[in-house]
Every structure is written in C-alpha cells, then in structure tokens.
Design a protein around this motif. Sequence first.
Motif, short mmCIF file in Angstrom:
data_model
loop_
_atom_site.label_atom_id
_atom_site.label_comp_id
_atom_site.label_asym_id
_atom_site.label_seq_id
_atom_site.Cartn_x
_atom_site.Cartn_y
_atom_site.Cartn_z
N MET A 114 -78.07 83.25 40.72
CA MET A 114 -77.97 82.87 42.11
C MET A 114 -77.06 84.10 42.50
N ILE A 115 -76.14 85.00 42.47
CA ILE A 115 -75.65 85.85 43.26
C ILE A 115 -76.94 87.16 43.38
N LEU A 116 -77.40 87.22 42.16
CA LEU A 116 -78.69 88.10 41.50
C LEU A 116 -80.15 87.91 42.66
N PHE A 117 -80.01 86.21 42.61
CA PHE A 117 -80.87 86.52 43.84
C PHE A 117 -80.98 86.39 45.42
N ALA A 118 -79.55 86.30 45.18
CA ALA A 118 -78.66 85.62 46.40
C ALA A 118 -79.20 88.03 47.74
N SER A 119 -79.02 88.06 46.42
CA SER A 119 -78.29 90.17 46.69
C SER A 119 -80.09 90.16 47.12
N TRP A 120 -80.68 90.28 45.88
CA TRP A 120 -81.90 90.44 46.76
C TRP A 120 -83.03 89.95 48.02
N LEU A 121 -82.45 89.40 48.29
CA LEU A 121 -82.81 87.79 49.10
C LEU A 121 -82.39 88.19 50.51
N VAL A 122 -81.55 89.02 50.37
CA VAL A 122 -80.63 89.55 51.49
C VAL A 122 -81.25 91.05 51.99
N ASN B 101 -74.71 94.04 62.27
CA ASN B 101 -73.57 94.63 62.73
C ASN B 101 -71.69 94.83 63.21
N VAL B 102 -72.12 93.16 62.60
CA VAL B 102 -70.44 92.31 62.45
C VAL B 102 -69.81 92.80 61.05
N TYR B 103 -70.61 92.82 60.49
CA TYR B 103 -70.47 93.32 58.75
C TYR B 103 -69.82 94.91 58.78
N TYR C 279 -80.96 87.65 64.50
CA TYR C 279 -79.72 87.76 64.28
C TYR C 279 -79.63 88.54 63.02
N VAL C 280 -80.51 89.06 61.84
CA VAL C 280 -80.24 89.42 60.56
C VAL C 280 -79.38 90.88 61.56
#
Length: 118
Positions: A31-39, A82-84, A76-77
């Motif tokens: 799940m972490i791998l999928f989320a990081s690739w999605l981002v 920018n917030v990050y 939004y992205v």
Amino acid sequence: MNSPLPLIPCDDPVDEDEQVSSFSIGVLGYMILFASWLVFVISCNTFFEIWRYVILPLKGDTYETISRYFEVVDAYVFKFWNVYVVIWWWAIISWTGLKLFRHSKGTRREKLKGRGTN
C-alpha cells in the motif's frame, strides 16, 4: 554450525499470529509502495502537464470539461507541494534559530553588566 548463538534464544516455529502480522506488514508495504508511485505519477503529470497531450485528440465540450478538471487538480497538487515545502523550510529555520539561541553566550552589554561596569 546450524545451531544459534548462545545469547540469542531459539523460539518455537512461527506462530499463526506472527504469520498474520507478517501478512499485514506485507500488505501495508504494498500500500505504501502504491501510494508513493501514485503521488509520483500525479506530481509528474502536474509539473509537466502531460495530461494536455493525452486529451488533445478530444475536441469540443469533452476537452474543455476535462481540461478544467485537470487544472483544478493541478492547482491542488501545487498547493499541497508548496505547503509541504514551506513546512520543511519553517522547521529547518526555526530549528536553526533555536540552536543558535541555545548556544549563544549573550550580548556584550550583558557581559559588561556582569562585571559591574557600564
């Protein structure tokens, strides 16, 4: 040679609880791998506006609707990135300020007051 070191206790074979936790850890890893690739994919798409070339063959109302949708997503992205970045810069600068304040020895006037001279 196959015996364990004397300081490391030898446990029984793997319990069912450990198998379940290793399964859930594996699922969490995917799940972490999928989320990081999605981002990563969404960020690259936003920064380089690849979506414009993908929807270019669509003409008419469909192109305009999808284009407006992607422009909102891009906004939004960019805001989230920018917030990050701002949060990390704020954290680094405030940490540096705290370190400098902690290691400061005071001003010259405070040192002179300590000696009894003006």
